[in-house]
Enzyme design. Structure first.
Site, PDB file in Angstrom:
ATOM      1  N   SER A  81       0.832  -1.200   0.000  1.00 18.41           N
ATOM      2  CA  SER A  81       0.000   0.000   0.000  1.00 18.41           C
ATOM      3  C   SER A  81       0.874   1.260   0.000  1.00 18.41           C
ATOM      4  O   SER A  81       1.682   1.451  -0.898  1.00 18.41           O
ATOM      5  CB  SER A  81      -0.959  -0.049   1.187  1.00 18.41           C
ATOM      6  OG  SER A  81      -2.017   0.880   1.018  1.00 18.41           O
ATOM      7  N   ASP A 193      -5.766  -3.814  -2.220  1.00 12.74           N
ATOM      8  CA  ASP A 193      -4.713  -3.477  -1.249  1.00 12.74           C
ATOM      9  C   ASP A 193      -4.037  -4.716  -0.652  1.00 12.74           C
ATOM     10  O   ASP A 193      -4.700  -5.652  -0.202  1.00 12.74           O
ATOM     11  CB  ASP A 193      -5.341  -2.638  -0.133  1.00 12.74           C
ATOM     12  CG  ASP A 193      -4.306  -1.922   0.702  1.00 12.74           C
ATOM     13  OD1 ASP A 193      -3.556  -2.611   1.433  1.00 12.74           O
ATOM     14  OD2 ASP A 193      -4.243  -0.688   0.640  1.00 12.74           O
TER      15      ASP A 193
END
Length: 346
Positions: A81, A193
């Site tokens: 991320s 993610d």
């Protein structure tokens, strides 16, 4: 022959015979073989595992700044991320100060492209283009440092580690928070993610060849307080889902650095300066532990490579006094052999 000269000649002959009888049987001791110095221990490859945390990810820059200031140069970078964004820039050859300059100049509009046709979530194409611009449009395998971006395959929930291909697209996939970003189509799959399955990618750094992994954990923790806003709620939900997995993976790091940024909101980009400072403080506090563990690893490698000395040869025994061949010369007694053992006279 003159009796006087004969009396002087006989002791000289006896002395020569005695010395010859003992010295002739002793083999010369070869000089000790030259011992080659042990090879230097293999270089320790330091890896960074940069975790996710949205705006808190600016703390990674502060951590890298302090590592470099203390003479440590990580060679391998893995990111999840927000950690994949900083990790890609660092792997491209930027130092911490250049990354900080880009962070200060960052306009949130450069990376946010809201798609009205998908419920108002962020498309992510701007983030992809922004990262590719900063890394010189180089694919992951062409970056100076080995780099991995960790994402989650939406269809199967599997952890996916991108180590080749479009750098910006891999970072976009790793950063696509469900409900905030659109899933990223790559090939036949879609990705979201990486924090869902690997909040701090320690294992990815190991897989790239890191011998010593420094993990930076900036993930939110469920502390009984309600997070602010939609992004904060989604981010904390992801954190809760991956918290147990994250704890197991963090245990496989050599050192874990935790900057004090948990109170910075997921979208609080205006606090990036504070996040960088907190990263510096946390890394500086961890420096004694990092250096001690690196030295411990170096010593272990030197000990493993140092050859054990060969067993020492038994020393030669000297001939006992009165047995240097005089007995043989006079026709009685026994002599010493080259090793000092007693051999019967012929």
């Amino acid at each position: 022959m003159n009796p006087f000269r004969r009396s002087r000649f006989l002791p000289s002959c006896l002395l020569a015979l005695l010395l010859g009888a003992c010295g002739g049987n002793v083999k010369p001791v070869p000089p000790p073989a030259a011992v080659a110095p042990p090879p230097p221990p293999p270089k320790i490859r330091i890896g960074l595992a940069l975790g996710g945390g949205a705006a808190k990810g600016f703390a990674h820059i502060g951590v890298i700044k302090m590592l470099e200031a203390n003479g440590l140069q990580p060679e391998i970078v893995a990111g999840t991320s927000a950690g994949s964004v900083v990790g890609a820039l660092y792997a491209s050859g930027m130092d911490a100060f250049r990354m900080q300059e880009h962070a200060f100049a960052l306009d949130e509009a450069k990376i946010r492209d809201v798609s009205l046709f998908s419920g108002g979530v962020v498309k992510g194409q701007k983030l992809q283009d922004y990262v590719n611009e900063l890394v010189g449009k180089r694919p992951i395998e062409k970056l100076p440092k080995p780099f991995a971006a960790v994402a989650t395959e939406l269809e199967t929930g599997k952890r996916t580690v991108f180590v080749r291909g479009n750098t910006g697209q891999a970072v976009r996939a790793s950063s696509s928070i469900p409900g905030v970003f659109e899933p990223v189509p790559i090939g036949k799959a879609h990705y979201v993610d990486g924090g869902v399955v690997s909040p701090v990618p320690v294992d990815a750094a190991r897989q790239l060849g890191a011998d010593f992994v420094i993990a930076v954990d900036i993930s939110s923790k469920a502390d009984g307080r309600k997070p602010d806003g939609l992004l904060g709620t989604v981010n904390q939900s992801i954190t809760i889902m991956g918290q147990r997995l994250g704890a197991q993976e963090l245990a496989r790091a050599d050192v874990v650095i935790r900057p004090a940024v948990l109170d910075i909101g997921a979208a609080a980009f205006e606090q990036k300066n504070r996040a960088i400072l907190e990263g510096e403080r946390a890394a500086l506090a961890a420096m004694p532990q990092i250096k001690a563990k690196l030295e411990q690893l170096r010593r272990a490698r030197v000990a493993a490579q140092t050859p054990r000395p060969a067993p020492a040869a038994a020393p030669l025994k000297a001939c006992a006094p009165g047995r240097f061949g005089l007995g043989r010369l006079l026709g009685r007694g026994k002599d010493c052999d080259a090793g000092g053992a007693r051999a019967a006279a012929k």
